[in-house]
Structures are given as structure tokens and as C-alpha cells.
Design a protein around this motif. Structure first.
Motif, PDB file in Angstrom:
ATOM      1  N   PHE A   1       0.825  -1.211   0.000  1.00 37.54           N
ATOM      2  CA  PHE A   1       0.000   0.000   0.000  1.00 37.54           C
ATOM      3  C   PHE A   1       0.859   1.261   0.000  1.00 37.54           C
ATOM      4  CE2 PHE A   1      -2.785   3.258   1.795  1.00 37.54           C
ATOM      5  CZ  PHE A   1      -3.968   3.034   1.099  1.00 37.54           C
ATOM      6  N   THR A   2       2.160   1.118   0.125  1.00 33.62           N
ATOM      7  CA  THR A   2       3.045   2.272   0.244  1.00 33.62           C
ATOM      8  C   THR A   2       3.054   3.094  -1.046  1.00 33.62           C
ATOM      9  OG1 THR A   2       4.471   1.044   1.758  1.00 33.62           O
ATOM     10  CG2 THR A   2       5.396   3.022   0.732  1.00 33.62           C
TER      11      THR A   2
ATOM     12  N   HIS B   1       8.194   0.672  15.048  1.00 30.86           N
ATOM     13  CA  HIS B   1       7.200   0.139  15.984  1.00 30.86           C
ATOM     14  C   HIS B   1       5.812   0.331  15.365  1.00 30.86           C
ATOM     15  CE1 HIS B   1      10.747   1.153  18.443  1.00 30.86           C
ATOM     16  NE2 HIS B   1      10.422   0.069  19.136  1.00 30.86           N
ATOM     17  N   TYR B   2       5.515  -0.521  14.392  1.00 33.82           N
ATOM     18  CA  TYR B   2       4.376  -0.258  13.521  1.00 33.82           C
ATOM     19  C   TYR B   2       3.021  -0.467  14.190  1.00 33.82           C
ATOM     20  CZ  TYR B   2       8.007  -0.123   9.996  1.00 33.82           C
ATOM     21  OH  TYR B   2       9.137   0.196   9.290  1.00 33.82           O
ATOM     22  N   LEU B   3       2.917  -1.409  15.096  1.00 31.73           N
ATOM     23  CA  LEU B   3       1.642  -1.601  15.783  1.00 31.73           C
ATOM     24  C   LEU B   3       1.317  -0.392  16.657  1.00 31.73           C
ATOM     25  CD1 LEU B   3      -0.800  -3.317  16.415  1.00 31.73           C
ATOM     26  CD2 LEU B   3       0.540  -4.494  18.190  1.00 31.73           C
ATOM     27  N   VAL B   4       2.329   0.095  17.374  1.00 33.71           N
ATOM     28  CA  VAL B   4       2.134   1.301  18.184  1.00 33.71           C
ATOM     29  C   VAL B   4       1.826   2.491  17.278  1.00 33.71           C
ATOM     30  CG1 VAL B   4       3.200   2.866  19.862  1.00 33.71           C
ATOM     31  CG2 VAL B   4       3.677   0.406  19.962  1.00 33.71           C
ATOM     32  N   ALA B   5       2.514   2.557  16.142  1.00 37.02           N
ATOM     33  CA  ALA B   5       2.273   3.649  15.197  1.00 37.02           C
ATOM     34  C   ALA B   5       0.838   3.614  14.687  1.00 37.02           C
ATOM     35  CB  ALA B   5       3.251   3.560  14.030  1.00 37.02           C
TER      36      ALA B   5
ATOM     37  N   SER C   1      -0.020   2.817   8.078  1.00 33.29           N
ATOM     38  CA  SER C   1       0.426   2.204   9.330  1.00 33.29           C
ATOM     39  C   SER C   1      -0.196   0.829   9.528  1.00 33.29           C
ATOM     40  CB  SER C   1       0.069   3.109  10.512  1.00 33.29           C
ATOM     41  OG  SER C   1       0.642   4.386  10.369  1.00 33.29           O
ATOM     42  N   GLY C   2      -1.460   0.698   9.142  1.00 34.47           N
ATOM     43  CA  GLY C   2      -2.128  -0.590   9.285  1.00 34.47           C
ATOM     44  C   GLY C   2      -1.483  -1.669   8.433  1.00 34.47           C
ATOM     45  N   PHE C   3      -1.175  -1.343   7.191  1.00 35.44           N
ATOM     46  CA  PHE C   3      -0.513  -2.326   6.330  1.00 35.44           C
ATOM     47  C   PHE C   3       0.905  -2.622   6.819  1.00 35.44           C
ATOM     48  CE2 PHE C   3      -3.961  -1.464   3.380  1.00 35.44           C
ATOM     49  CZ  PHE C   3      -4.152  -2.715   2.794  1.00 35.44           C
TER      50      PHE C   3
END
Length: 267
Positions: free
Chosen positions: A45-46, A103-107, A158-160
Motif C-alpha cells: 500500500f506504500t 514500531h508499527y503496531l504502536v504507530a 500504518s495498518g498495512f
């Protein structure tokens, strides 16, 4: 319109906090750019890296807001935004830091918090503090219209990043393809939502989503994702054109020149 600064000290504490938070927010934006990984994890998705310059445009317009808040005519707008600029500035700085550090989940969680906070400002301005003149439109409504749409984009990015594997060098699974296609369709439909939220619509929000969709088309290599993004971009581009037409052209075909006609360029 002459700029009066006779009441620049009204809500002085709020204005000074906004200045301090802007420095913090802007510094975080510079950090993410200089880091060289402003786009974070490369997923399916980027968008292309140039899409992230949307941050720079928002920061520049917010700098205009920081200056404009000391002008007398900004009183209503400052009241409408209130302390939420400081709140969203801190949340956004945290989001940028955790995102660029992987830290993508936190993001993702902070992206949701940023989006929800920006939304309260966006809808408050739209419903209760319409732009009175060009300064209000450019330095108050425009940055939050752009940020409202961009915050939605960052939620998806961020979700992807948090829940899917890397993009380039891998083949997307069927589930990932479906999720990306649905997300692209959602952004395209949302662009039309911006266009039809009023007669003249919100061209700024629609343009951010169209720009993002083009960036995804330009960056991705998987044919399904790439060309669905192109189709979504074309559909959303019509939404931008619709908003531009009804913003600048009157019903009789004449170009609108008055402030009342220019103000609805953004919500």
C-alpha cells in the motif's frame, strides 16, 4: 483586509503552547525526512516517496496558522481549534517517532488517535467556524482539510505496515490483494465524499487522496494493485475536478472572485 493585532494577547497561553508544540511537531517532521526512511516499511500500500511531502505542505500551512493566530481576525478560528492543535501535535510527533523507528503496531494506534483528533477539529471548523476570508481559508481551514485526509492515509499506511509483510521482493497473498484493493476503493469513494459533502465540496481533501492513489500506482509493481490504484486515481480525480468547478465557477459560468466564493475551497 487590514491585519489588526490589537488583541494578539487574547488566549496568550494557548497561543504560546501552540508555538512550542509546532516547533516539536515540525522538528519531528524534519527528523523523519532526514532519517531516510520517512515512508517506513515498504508494503503493498506504500505510495511513492514524494507523496510524503504532503507533511511538508501541512507543516508550512500550520506555520502560517501559528503566525495568523496572533492577528485579531483569527479570534474565532483560534477558539474553534482550541487546545486540540497542541494535543494532535504531540500525538503526531509520537506517531512519527514510533513509525520511523519501526514500531508499527504502536504507530497504527497513534495514527488512529491522530486521525480522530484531527477529525474533531475538521468538523468543528466546518460546522461552527466557516472561513470568513482568504486568511481563514488558507491558514485555518486548508491545513486541517489536508491533514484530515492525510491522517486517513496514514492510518492505512500504518495498518498495512503493522499487519502485512513487506512489499517489494515479495508476492502479495490473495488476502493482501483483496485488502489493498478494498482500501484503494475506499480512498476513491472517500474522495467523492469530500467532493459531495457540500455543493462545492472539499477540494483539498479530495486532492490529497487522489495524490496518494497516484503515488501508489507509481510505486507498486504488482499489476493488480498498480492498475487498480490507477483506476481509483482517475475516479478520484473526477471528484477533484467537480470540487474545483463548483468552487470557482458560478452557475452562470462566470468565474467566482469574491471571498464568499473562494472560502469553500476547503471545509
Amino acid at each position: 483586509m487590514p491585519l489588526s493585532t490589537s488583541n494578539w494577547s487574547d488566549h496568550l497561553l494557548l497561543k504560546l503552547v501552540n508555538v512550542a508544540v509546532f516547533v516539536f511537531l515540525f522538528g519531528s517532521g524534519i527528523y523523519s525526512s532526514l532519517d531516510g526512511h520517512g515512508a517506513g516499511k515498504d508494503t503493498f500500500f506504500t505510495p511513492a516517496s514524494y507523496v510524503f511531502y504532503t507533511w511538508s505542505l501541512i507543516d508550512l500551512l500550520l506555520l502560517g496558522y501559528i503566525i495568523y493566530q496572533f492577528v485579531d481576525s483569527s479570534h474565532d478560528a483560534v477558539h474553534g481549534v482550541g487546545w486540540r492543535l497542541a494535543l494532535v501535535g504531540v500525538l503526531n510527533a509520537i506517531y512519527l517517532h514510533v513509525f520511523v523507528t519501526g514500531h508499527y503496531l504502536v504507530a497504527f494506534i497513534f495514527a488512529l488517535l491522530v486521525a480522530s483528533t484531527v477529525s474533531t477539529v475538521y468538523w468543528s471548523l466546518s460546522a461552527h467556524y466557516p472561513a470568513k476570508d482568504l486568511f481563514d481559508a488558507v491558514f485555518v481551514h486548508l491545513p486541517f482539510s489536508l491533514w484530515h485526509a492525510w491522517s486517513l492515509v496514514t492510518v492505512f499506511i500504518s495498518g498495512f505496515a503493522a499487519f502485512t509483510h513487506a512489499g517489494h521482493g515479495h508476492h502479495p497473498s490473495l488476502v493482501v490483494k483483496v485488502l489493498v484493493v478494498l482500501s484503494l476503493a475506499f480512498l476513491s469513494v472517500t474522495a467523492w465524499g469530500y467532493a459531495f459533502r457540500s455543493r462545492k465540496g472539499d477540494v483539498a481533501g479530495a486532492a490529497v487522496l487522489a495524490w496518494t492513489l497516484f503515488g501508489i500506482y507509481d510505486h507498486q509493481h504488482n499489476h493488480l494493485i498498480k492498475y487498480f490504484a490507477l483506476a481509483a486515481f482517475i475516479v478520484s480525480l473526477f471528484a477533484v475536478v467537480k470540487s474545483l468547478y463548483f468552487t470557482f465557477v458560478k452557475g452562470d459560468g462566470a468565474i467566482s472572485l469574491g471571498d464568499d466564493e473562494r472560502a469553500p475551497l476547503v471545509a
